[in-house]
Design an enzyme around this catalytic site. Structure first.
Site, short mmCIF file in Angstrom:
data_model
loop_
_atom_site.label_atom_id
_atom_site.label_comp_id
_atom_site.label_asym_id
_atom_site.label_seq_id
_atom_site.Cartn_x
_atom_site.Cartn_y
_atom_site.Cartn_z
N CYS A 1 -5.86 16.24 14.70
CA CYS A 1 -6.70 17.29 14.11
C CYS A 1 -7.44 17.96 15.26
O CYS A 1 -8.26 17.33 15.94
CB CYS A 1 -7.70 16.70 13.10
SG CYS A 1 -8.73 17.94 12.30
N CYS B 1 -7.56 26.65 13.13
CA CYS B 1 -6.70 25.46 13.08
C CYS B 1 -6.17 25.12 14.47
O CYS B 1 -5.33 25.84 15.03
CB CYS B 1 -5.54 25.65 12.11
SG CYS B 1 -4.59 24.12 11.84
#
Length: 318
Positions: free
Chosen positions: A100, A245
């Protein structure tokens, strides 16, 4: 206050210490105390242990009533890789994440906030490999990701109600299907439509040869001065990414590099659906593409979550 202490002594209340942050608008919740004992060994084994024996803990931390669909959790663990000083398992409202990007930046900002990290270079072990994060004196964080690559270029799929869609399948620490946003405007006012379209695209891609894809990235022209592209990223649990992202930008960079549209060390500024940005680049290591992403996280809260076995929603609304 005395009453609370008495309750803790004679009830099943469990306290979990946490710190919240956001990276370019996307939240991260780092568990710094009270998490499950996942033992030792490779992180891949410990993720399986987490999933098999402690999945209700994941749910309690990030799902309602304490969390929300958008929160990404980060469980600190001892690294198995001796080159790393930190280990982390990322999770969300539906399961576990390989890597992540925004969460890595949030993790570094959190550990700096509590004095566990100082400016400099730090190796962090994730479920898909070790990454290197550089904490700058001004608080900015640059992480160098695991090798990223495009698995298939120009993969077309018929999407019910939409028609033929063509995009790239790529790995940036998670699996992505990246497709130009067509006639849709990438704007917050269109989030419901974008979510519906991206979800239908994901289902079609999954059903036609790529079941591993769990993120869909729609991209189009930027609005922020200096940015190269704007995106809308739908995450595995059907929440959209408020940030550009991190792993998605790495997947995008891998595609650009494969097409010869981005040179090594050339900056790529990725804008999110809310207008925040990450700056990315890459270097080559043999045949591999090693992306790097720079962003900033801000700590927003710290405290304890109380898990009371008497609460019918103690372990989250599942």
């Amino acid at each position: 206050m005395k009453r609370l202490v008495a309750m803790d002594q004679f009830s099943t209340i469990r306290r979990v210490q946490f710190i919240d942050s956001h990276t370019a608008g996307e939240p991260t919740r780092v568990v710094i105390g009270g998490g499950p004992d996942l033992g030792s060994g490779p992180l891949s084994d410990r993720v399986q242990r987490f999933r098999r024996d402690h999945d209700r803990f994941r749910s309690a931390i990030v799902k309602e009533p304490r969390g929300s669909d958008v929160i990404v959790g980060a469980q600190l663990v001892e690294p198995n890789d001796p080159s790393c000083t930190i280990g982390v398992i990322f999770f969300n409202n539906v399961g576990y994440l390989g890597m992540c990007g925004h969460g890595t930046i949030g993790l570094v900002a959190t550990l700096a906030h509590i004095g566990r990290l100082k400016p400099g270079s730090h190796r962090i072990e994730t479920c898909v490999g070790a990454v290197t994060a550089q904490l700058q004196k001004d608080g900015a964080v640059t992480f160098e990701n695991v090798p990223s690559y495009r698995k298939q270029k120009g993969f077309s799929v018929e999407v019910p109600g939409i028609g033929k869609v063509t995009g790239d399948v790529a790995w940036g620490g998670n699996w992505f299907y990246l497709v130009e946003g067509r006639e849709m405007t990438l704007d917050l006012a269109n989030v419901e439509q974008l979510t519906d379209v991206a979800w239908k695209i994901r289902q079609a891609v999954n059903a036609n040869g790529f079941p591993e894809v769990d993120h869909v990235e729609l991209f189009g022209p930027p609005r922020t001065s200096g940015a190269d592209s704007r995106n809308f990223v739908l995450c595995p649990g059907k929440a959209y990414d408020r940030s550009p992202c991190g792993t998605g930008t790495c997947a995008k960079i891998a595609c650009l590099a494969a097409d010869g549209k981005l040179a090594p060390n050339e900056a790529w500024v990725q804008e999110s659906i809310i207008g925040s940005t990450f700056t990315g680049s890459y270097r080559r290591e043999g045949e591999q593409i090693i992306p790097a992403i720079t962003g900033r996280a801000f700590v927003t809260a710290e405290g304890s979550l109380l898990l009371d076995e008497a609460d019918p929603f103690c372990w989250g609304i599942r």
